[in-house]
Each structure stands twice: as structure tokens, then as C-alpha cells.
Write a protein that holds these residues in place. Structure first.
Motif, mmCIF file in Angstrom:
data_model
loop_
_atom_site.group_PDB
_atom_site.id
_atom_site.type_symbol
_atom_site.label_atom_id
_atom_site.label_comp_id
_atom_site.label_asym_id
_atom_site.label_seq_id
_atom_site.Cartn_x
_atom_site.Cartn_y
_atom_site.Cartn_z
ATOM 1 N N GLY A 50 15.051 2.319 -41.744
ATOM 2 C CA GLY A 50 15.093 3.763 -41.866
ATOM 3 C C GLY A 50 15.343 4.224 -43.276
ATOM 4 N N LEU A 84 4.171 11.160 -23.238
ATOM 5 C CA LEU A 84 5.347 10.319 -23.451
ATOM 6 C C LEU A 84 6.616 10.945 -22.908
ATOM 7 N N MET A 111 11.313 13.849 -32.944
ATOM 8 C CA MET A 111 11.323 13.789 -34.402
ATOM 9 C C MET A 111 9.918 13.581 -34.942
ATOM 10 N N LEU A 112 9.120 12.794 -34.229
ATOM 11 C CA LEU A 112 7.766 12.523 -34.682
ATOM 12 C C LEU A 112 6.864 13.723 -34.475
ATOM 13 N N VAL A 118 13.494 10.259 -31.004
ATOM 14 C CA VAL A 118 12.398 9.822 -31.873
ATOM 15 C C VAL A 118 11.112 10.557 -31.531
ATOM 16 N N ILE A 135 7.396 16.902 -35.354
ATOM 17 C CA ILE A 135 7.564 18.048 -36.247
ATOM 18 C C ILE A 135 6.229 18.296 -36.931
ATOM 19 N N LEU A 169 17.852 8.195 -27.328
ATOM 20 C CA LEU A 169 17.294 7.697 -28.589
ATOM 21 C C LEU A 169 15.771 7.814 -28.574
ATOM 22 N N PHE A 170 15.170 7.395 -27.456
ATOM 23 C CA PHE A 170 13.723 7.540 -27.319
ATOM 24 C C PHE A 170 13.303 8.995 -27.469
ATOM 25 N N LYS A 203 12.359 5.501 -45.677
ATOM 26 C CA LYS A 203 11.888 6.854 -45.445
ATOM 27 C C LYS A 203 12.444 7.805 -46.496
#
Lengths: 212, 68
Positions: A174, A41, A89-90, A86, A92, A82-83, A177
Motif C-alpha cells: 500500500g 460485486l 475505494m476503487l 476496497v 471513486i 475490508l472487502f 500508492k
């Protein structure tokens, strides 16, 4: 006798404009194809940024400098960050450092660097020449603004409402979460109190989230 | 991300048409497409984050919960 060299120069410049247009278009197509065929990605995001910048150069050649600036700032700047945010962030987790080291292997930088260096050469060439010869139908930001707040004022209002709806929706999505650890904590205390066997009044027992 | 590519292609078509007929409408439509893409990306990424926090994975086949 006098206008002949100027028309010749203009023709030469127009041909060069067309050439830069086609080159940046080819860069955009190649970068998009490479982006769609990447399995990773982050690599796909790199090629996507290159593709967006190529399209921005295309806009600049076409005389739509305002659209070019918006493309570079909003698309390649904000949305792609932003992509990337994320994606990072995913990731971690346990092997996050290892996978990131694998992403940043030096070999994969070659493709985006080559494509974007072509774009940089084009931009330098375009800005070195006189900016008056930009395209044939150059529409500046002033006309765009007049058209935007003249006959398209309803569209502007609708776009603002759409952005507000997107903001509220993203905030709402959000928000769950942060609600999740609370539910987890609640069920933990529920389990702990159920083990004692007493008939204690459980806090928040009527919550529907407890059943899940 | 493919959605972004498609929206970008539509915006490019609008800008090219606007520059062909010397109108500012193409860029106006491009600005609208940009705003729509921004809103859509915000909601979509929030959905992705929500799915990840709920299922701890992003495989679409693994998180299909509908009976059918």
C-alpha cells in the motif's frame, strides 16, 4: 414414569436442533450459490455476509459457540468490511454516485433480507430455549483456549508470525500508492526543465523510476 | 472471495469433525484458518489496490504484461 417426558422433550429438542442445523445449512448453501452467480460485486458481498452468518449459526447449533462468535465477528465483521471498503475505494470516479444508486436499488435487498430473516428467527428460537441443550459435543471457549495455548502453542506463534508478515506485506504494497504522485511530480519537473534547453543539473536524475 | 468460501468450507469441516469427536482441536484449527484468511485478504486487497493505481483498471486481460 418420570424420565419418560424428559427424554421425550430431549428427543424433541434434538430433532429441532437437527432441523435448525439443516435449515441454516441450506441457507448457507443457497446464499453461497447466489453469491457465486452475482455479476455485481456488492451484491455478491451481501450474499457472502449472509452465508457467513448462516455458517456461524451452524457452529452455534453444533455447540462451538466460540467458533460461531469468531465467525460472526472476524469474518462477517472485519474481513467483509475490508472487502466492502476496497470496493467502495476503487469506485471513486465520475459515475460513482450513479452506480452506487444502481447498487442500492430496492429489489436486490429482497434475497439477503429473506435469508437473514430466516437466520434471525433461528437464533431467536435457539436462544429462547435453554442453552444447556446445545448440541451433544459442546466445547466451550475455555477448552479451546487451553488446547490453543497448550499443545498448539507453536501453531499460535506461527499464526502470529503469519499475521505480522501479512501486515508488513500489506503495508509495503500500500505504500507505493503514496509514492506514485511523487514520481509523477518528478517527471513533470523533468519535462518542464527539458523544455528550457539549458544544461541544468536535474534533481534526482539517477533515479531509475524516472525512466518509466 | 471464492477463496474465502473455500477456506470457510474447510473451517466448517474442521469444526464439525471436532464436535463429532468431542475435541477442541477442530476449533483450534478453525482459529488458525481464520488468521490465515485474514492475512491473505489483507495482502490480496493491497495487491488489488496497487494494480488499480498502476493500471487504472481491474481487467486481468487488459493488464497482462508478460510476453508470451
Amino acid at each position: 414414569m418420570n424420565p419418560r417426558p424428559s427424554t421425550c422433550i430431549r428427543y424433541f429438542r434434538e430433532a429441532n436442533m437437527e432441523l435448525t442445523f439443516y435449515i441454516s445449512g441450506a441457507v448457507a448453501v443457497i446464499a453461497t450459490i447466489l453469491m457465486l452467480t452475482r455479476l455485481n460485486l456488492v451484491h455478491a458481498l451481501l450474499y457472502m455476509i449472509v452465508s457467513l452468518l448462516a455458517v456461524a449459526v451452524d457452529f452455534f447449533v453444533l455447540g462451538a459457540a466460540f467458533a460461531a462468535a469468531l465467525e460472526a465477528i472476524v469474518y462477517a465483521g472485519a474481513i467483509m468490511v475490508l472487502f466492502l471498503f476496497v470496493v467502495m475505494m476503487l469506485n471513486i470516479g465520475r459515475q460513482a454516485a450513479q452506480t452506487e444508486r444502481q447498487w442500492l436499488a430496492p429489489g436486490i435487498w429482497a434475497g439477503p433480507v429473506i435469508l437473514s430473516s430466516i437466520l434471525i428467527v433461528e437464533v431467536v428460537y435457539l436462544t429462547r430455549g435453554s442453552s444447556a441443550g446445545l448440541g451433544t459435543g459442546a466445547t466451550g471457549p475455555k477448552e479451546v483456549g487451553i488446547a490453543l495455548f497448550g499443545p498448539y502453542i507453536v501453531g499460535v506463534e506461527l499464526a502470529s508470525m503469519l499475521l505480522l508478515a501479512g501486515l508488513v506485506g500489506a503495508y509495503h504494497l500500500g505504500l507505493r500508492k503514496t509514492e506514485k504522485p511523487e514520481i509523477q511530480h518528478d517527471t513533470d519537473t523533468h519535462e518542464g526543465r527539458a523544455d528550457t534547453g539549458g544544461d541544468l543539473v536535474l534533481a534526482g536524475a539517477d533515479r531509475s523510476a524516472r525512466t518509466t | 472471495m471464492s477463496l474465502e468460501v473455500m477456506l470457510n468450507a474447510a473451517g466448517l469441516a474442521f469444526v464439525v469433525a471436532g464436535s463429532r469427536w468431542h475435541q477442541a482441536d477442530g476449533q483450534v484449527m478453525f482459529v488458525f484458518i481464520l488468521a490465515m484468511a485474514a492475512a491473505e485478504v489483507a495482502v490480496g486487497l493491497a495487491l488489488v489496490l496497487q494494480i488499480y493505481h498502476r493500471f487504472k483498471c481491474l481487467d486481468v486481460d487488459a493488464i497482462s504484461e508478460m510476453r508470451g
